[in-house]
Design a protein around this motif. Structure first.
Motif, PDB file in Angstrom:
ATOM      1  N   MET A   1       0.845  -1.189   0.000  1.00  0.00           N
ATOM      2  CA  MET A   1       0.000   0.000   0.000  1.00  0.00           C
ATOM      3  C   MET A   1       0.879   1.236   0.000  1.00  0.00           C
ATOM      4  O   MET A   1       1.850   1.321   0.725  1.00  0.00           O
ATOM      5  N   GLU A   2       0.542   2.215  -0.846  1.00  0.00           N
ATOM      6  CA  GLU A   2       1.306   3.444  -0.886  1.00  0.00           C
ATOM      7  C   GLU A   2       1.166   4.179   0.444  1.00  0.00           C
ATOM      8  O   GLU A   2       0.177   4.056   1.152  1.00  0.00           O
ATOM      9  N   GLU A   3       2.191   5.000   0.772  1.00  0.00           N
ATOM     10  CA  GLU A   3       2.191   5.703   2.054  1.00  0.00           C
ATOM     11  C   GLU A   3       0.956   6.578   2.217  1.00  0.00           C
ATOM     12  O   GLU A   3       0.334   6.604   3.275  1.00  0.00           O
ATOM     13  N   THR A   4       0.571   7.311   1.141  1.00  0.00           N
ATOM     14  CA  THR A   4      -0.591   8.193   1.242  1.00  0.00           C
ATOM     15  C   THR A   4      -1.861   7.389   1.487  1.00  0.00           C
ATOM     16  O   THR A   4      -2.708   7.768   2.291  1.00  0.00           O
ATOM     17  N   GLY A   5      -2.011   6.252   0.791  1.00  0.00           N
ATOM     18  CA  GLY A   5      -3.184   5.415   0.971  1.00  0.00           C
ATOM     19  C   GLY A   5      -3.260   4.849   2.367  1.00  0.00           C
ATOM     20  O   GLY A   5      -4.342   4.771   2.968  1.00  0.00           O
ATOM     21  N   PHE A   6      -2.113   4.445   2.914  1.00  0.00           N
ATOM     22  CA  PHE A   6      -2.064   3.903   4.269  1.00  0.00           C
ATOM     23  C   PHE A   6      -2.524   4.947   5.281  1.00  0.00           C
ATOM     24  O   PHE A   6      -3.327   4.670   6.175  1.00  0.00           O
ATOM     25  N   LYS A   7      -2.030   6.165   5.131  1.00  0.00           N
ATOM     26  CA  LYS A   7      -2.392   7.224   6.074  1.00  0.00           C
ATOM     27  C   LYS A   7      -3.869   7.587   5.970  1.00  0.00           C
ATOM     28  O   LYS A   7      -4.525   7.868   6.975  1.00  0.00           O
ATOM     29  N   GLU A   8      -4.408   7.579   4.755  1.00  0.00           N
ATOM     30  CA  GLU A   8      -5.827   7.880   4.576  1.00  0.00           C
ATOM     31  C   GLU A   8      -6.700   6.834   5.261  1.00  0.00           C
ATOM     32  O   GLU A   8      -7.678   7.164   5.940  1.00  0.00           O
ATOM     33  N   GLU A   9      -6.354   5.559   5.075  1.00  0.00           N
ATOM     34  CA  GLU A   9      -7.122   4.488   5.707  1.00  0.00           C
ATOM     35  C   GLU A   9      -6.999   4.552   7.219  1.00  0.00           C
ATOM     36  O   GLU A   9      -7.956   4.288   7.951  1.00  0.00           O
ATOM     37  N   LEU A  10      -5.816   4.901   7.697  1.00  0.00           N
ATOM     38  CA  LEU A  10      -5.595   5.015   9.134  1.00  0.00           C
ATOM     39  C   LEU A  10      -6.445   6.132   9.730  1.00  0.00           C
ATOM     40  O   LEU A  10      -7.044   5.980  10.800  1.00  0.00           O
ATOM     41  N   GLU A  11      -6.527   7.249   9.023  1.00  0.00           N
ATOM     42  CA  GLU A  11      -7.340   8.369   9.498  1.00  0.00           C
ATOM     43  C   GLU A  11      -8.814   7.980   9.594  1.00  0.00           C
ATOM     44  O   GLU A  11      -9.511   8.347  10.543  1.00  0.00           O
ATOM     45  N   LEU A  23      -2.089   3.356  19.730  1.00  0.00           N
ATOM     46  CA  LEU A  23      -0.672   3.438  19.408  1.00  0.00           C
ATOM     47  C   LEU A  23      -0.480   2.925  17.989  1.00  0.00           C
ATOM     48  O   LEU A  23      -1.115   1.949  17.590  1.00  0.00           O
ATOM     49  N   ILE A  24       0.372   3.563  17.226  1.00  0.00           N
ATOM     50  CA  ILE A  24       0.700   3.109  15.877  1.00  0.00           C
ATOM     51  C   ILE A  24       2.107   2.525  15.927  1.00  0.00           C
ATOM     52  O   ILE A  24       3.077   3.245  16.157  1.00  0.00           O
ATOM     53  N   LEU A  25       2.208   1.213  15.731  1.00  0.00           N
ATOM     54  CA  LEU A  25       3.484   0.514  15.878  1.00  0.00           C
ATOM     55  C   LEU A  25       3.808  -0.257  14.597  1.00  0.00           C
ATOM     56  O   LEU A  25       3.603  -1.469  14.514  1.00  0.00           O
ATOM     57  N   PRO A  26       4.308   0.408  13.577  1.00  0.00           N
ATOM     58  CA  PRO A  26       4.615  -0.269  12.307  1.00  0.00           C
ATOM     59  C   PRO A  26       5.705  -1.324  12.476  1.00  0.00           C
ATOM     60  O   PRO A  26       6.607  -1.181  13.304  1.00  0.00           O
ATOM     61  N   ALA A  27       5.606  -2.383  11.690  1.00  0.00           N
ATOM     62  CA  ALA A  27       6.649  -3.410  11.685  1.00  0.00           C
ATOM     63  C   ALA A  27       7.891  -2.873  10.986  1.00  0.00           C
ATOM     64  O   ALA A  27       7.800  -2.215   9.955  1.00  0.00           O
ATOM     65  N   ILE A  28       9.045  -3.142  11.562  1.00  0.00           N
ATOM     66  CA  ILE A  28      10.319  -2.739  10.975  1.00  0.00           C
ATOM     67  C   ILE A  28      11.024  -3.939  10.356  1.00  0.00           C
ATOM     68  O   ILE A  28      11.623  -3.852   9.293  1.00  0.00           O
ATOM     69  N   ARG A  29      10.899  -5.087  11.036  1.00  0.00           N
ATOM     70  CA  ARG A  29      11.610  -6.278  10.575  1.00  0.00           C
ATOM     71  C   ARG A  29      10.803  -7.524  10.903  1.00  0.00           C
ATOM     72  O   ARG A  29      10.218  -7.627  11.971  1.00  0.00           O
ATOM     73  N   THR A  30      10.772  -8.455   9.962  1.00  0.00           N
ATOM     74  CA  THR A  30      10.056  -9.718  10.138  1.00  0.00           C
ATOM     75  C   THR A  30      11.056 -10.842  10.363  1.00  0.00           C
ATOM     76  O   THR A  30      11.974 -11.019   9.567  1.00  0.00           O
ATOM     77  N   PHE A  31      10.845 -11.605  11.425  1.00  0.00           N
ATOM     78  CA  PHE A  31      11.724 -12.739  11.706  1.00  0.00           C
ATOM     79  C   PHE A  31      11.044 -14.082  11.455  1.00  0.00           C
ATOM     80  O   PHE A  31      11.710 -15.071  11.192  1.00  0.00           O
ATOM     81  N   ASP A 179       5.151   6.218  24.690  1.00  0.00           N
ATOM     82  CA  ASP A 179       4.223   5.495  25.558  1.00  0.00           C
ATOM     83  C   ASP A 179       4.347   3.981  25.446  1.00  0.00           C
ATOM     84  O   ASP A 179       3.587   3.246  26.087  1.00  0.00           O
ATOM     85  N   TRP A 180       5.282   3.512  24.616  1.00  0.00           N
ATOM     86  CA  TRP A 180       5.424   2.058  24.425  1.00  0.00           C
ATOM     87  C   TRP A 180       6.889   1.739  24.139  1.00  0.00           C
ATOM     88  O   TRP A 180       7.409   2.062  23.081  1.00  0.00           O
ATOM     89  N   LYS A 181       7.546   1.071  25.077  1.00  0.00           N
ATOM     90  CA  LYS A 181       8.988   0.835  24.987  1.00  0.00           C
ATOM     91  C   LYS A 181       9.353  -0.536  24.432  1.00  0.00           C
ATOM     92  O   LYS A 181      10.538  -0.832  24.234  1.00  0.00           O
ATOM     93  N   TYR A 182       8.352  -1.386  24.192  1.00  0.00           N
ATOM     94  CA  TYR A 182       8.630  -2.755  23.747  1.00  0.00           C
ATOM     95  C   TYR A 182       8.816  -2.797  22.226  1.00  0.00           C
ATOM     96  O   TYR A 182       7.945  -2.362  21.474  1.00  0.00           O
ATOM     97  N   SER A 183       9.939  -3.349  21.790  1.00  0.00           N
ATOM     98  CA  SER A 183      10.262  -3.333  20.361  1.00  0.00           C
ATOM     99  C   SER A 183      10.194  -4.711  19.701  1.00  0.00           C
ATOM    100  O   SER A 183      10.133  -4.804  18.477  1.00  0.00           O
ATOM    101  N   MET A 184      10.207  -5.783  20.487  1.00  0.00           N
ATOM    102  CA  MET A 184      10.187  -7.140  19.933  1.00  0.00           C
ATOM    103  C   MET A 184       8.879  -7.828  20.296  1.00  0.00           C
ATOM    104  O   MET A 184       8.477  -7.845  21.455  1.00  0.00           O
ATOM    105  N   PHE A 185       8.208  -8.376  19.279  1.00  0.00           N
ATOM    106  CA  PHE A 185       6.903  -8.999  19.468  1.00  0.00           C
ATOM    107  C   PHE A 185       6.940 -10.447  18.991  1.00  0.00           C
ATOM    108  O   PHE A 185       7.430 -10.724  17.895  1.00  0.00           O
ATOM    109  N   ALA A 186       6.404 -11.350  19.796  1.00  0.00           N
ATOM    110  CA  ALA A 186       6.314 -12.760  19.406  1.00  0.00           C
ATOM    111  C   ALA A 186       4.938 -13.278  19.801  1.00  0.00           C
ATOM    112  O   ALA A 186       4.592 -13.290  20.984  1.00  0.00           O
ATOM    113  N   MET A 187       4.134 -13.691  18.819  1.00  0.00           N
ATOM    114  CA  MET A 187       2.804 -14.230  19.097  1.00  0.00           C
ATOM    115  C   MET A 187       2.922 -15.701  19.458  1.00  0.00           C
ATOM    116  O   MET A 187       3.387 -16.512  18.659  1.00  0.00           O
ATOM    117  N   VAL A 188       2.490 -16.041  20.678  1.00  0.00           N
ATOM    118  CA  VAL A 188       2.616 -17.400  21.197  1.00  0.00           C
ATOM    119  C   VAL A 188       1.236 -18.057  21.241  1.00  0.00           C
ATOM    120  O   VAL A 188       0.277 -17.478  21.753  1.00  0.00           O
TER     121      VAL A 188
END
Length: 231
Positions: A1-11, A23-31, A179-188
């Motif tokens: 999705m283009e950046e402008t489209g993403f922001k429009e949908e988010l709004e 909170l808006i927490l975009p993914a930076i890296r996929t493991f 407001d959110w210091k956690y950077s690593m997420f793992a769904m268990v």
């Protein structure tokens, strides 16, 4: 999705949320994307799909199954490309030759369709085609998002370690904020919440990160893939 489209949908989404905090927490890296479920009959689980770690554009949102930019030429994806992707996004019919039946609707041969799909995959436009298991129906009713406050220099090693756990289906590095210091997420995925907590504690020891929390799903409102070219 283009950046402008993403922001429009988010709004639009935030307008509907009213005064609710967010909170808006975009993914930076996929493991990792994939999970091994231990079956009750003793059947050995198959190998989970696992990606090589990759960096995502933190401004355009999380990684996606179809990367439309990979299909773009100067004029964008062709009409045929879009039709194929639209069909691939739907549930596959349980028939003897599903690809052949799909190809009829697209006006091409089965060989042509499979060739296009291979081309998409080779270009990185499609990551995988796979079945979706409704894990709650086989007893895995506890979903815990283990979140770790880990330093940047330990991210890669921690992500690779967490990705090895068969109970983990998704593992990402995400952007932090004041407001959110956690950077690593793992769904268990487990059969109970205490089992999730126990695995999260084990993970924290393995990666040397004692500061963590586990967020459990309380109600599922929607769960489906993003669909493209549906307008």
């Amino acid at each position: 999705m283009e950046e402008t489209g993403f922001k429009e949908e988010l709004e639009k989404l935030l307008e509907g949320a009213g005064d609710a905090g967010y909170l808006i927490l975009p993914a930076i890296r996929t493991f990792k994307i994939g999970v091994d479920f231990k079956l009750t009959d003793g059947t050995k689980p198959g190998k989970a799909y696992q990606e090589k770690p990759e960096t995502e554009n933190a401004e355009t949102g999380p990684e996606q199954i179809v990367k439309t930019e990979s299909l773009k030429a100067k004029t964008g994806p062709s009409g045929r490309d879009k039709k194929i992707i639209m069909n691939l996004q739907e549930h596959m019919k349980i028939v003897q030759r599903p690809w052949k039946e799909m190809s009829f609707g697209l006006g091409m041969s089965e060989t042509e369709l499979l060739g296009c799909i291979k081309d998409f995959k080779d270009k990185g436009a499609i990551k995988r085609i796979s079945a979706v298991l409704r894990h709650r129906k086989i007893g895995y009713t506890a979903n815990g998002m283990a979140c770790f406050n880990i330093s940047d220099e330990k991210i890669e090693q921690a992500g690779n370690t967490l990705a090895q756990y068969p109970e983990v289906s998704h593992c990402y590095q995400r952007k932090t904020c004041p407001d959110w210091k956690y950077s690593m997420f793992a769904m268990v995925h487990c059969r109970g919440e205490e089992e999730c907590r126990s695995i999260a504690r084990e993970m924290s020891k393995q990666i040397g990160c004692p500061e963590h929390i586990v967020l459990f799903s309380t109600k599922e409102y929607k769960k489906e893939r993003v669909k493209y070219f549906m307008e």
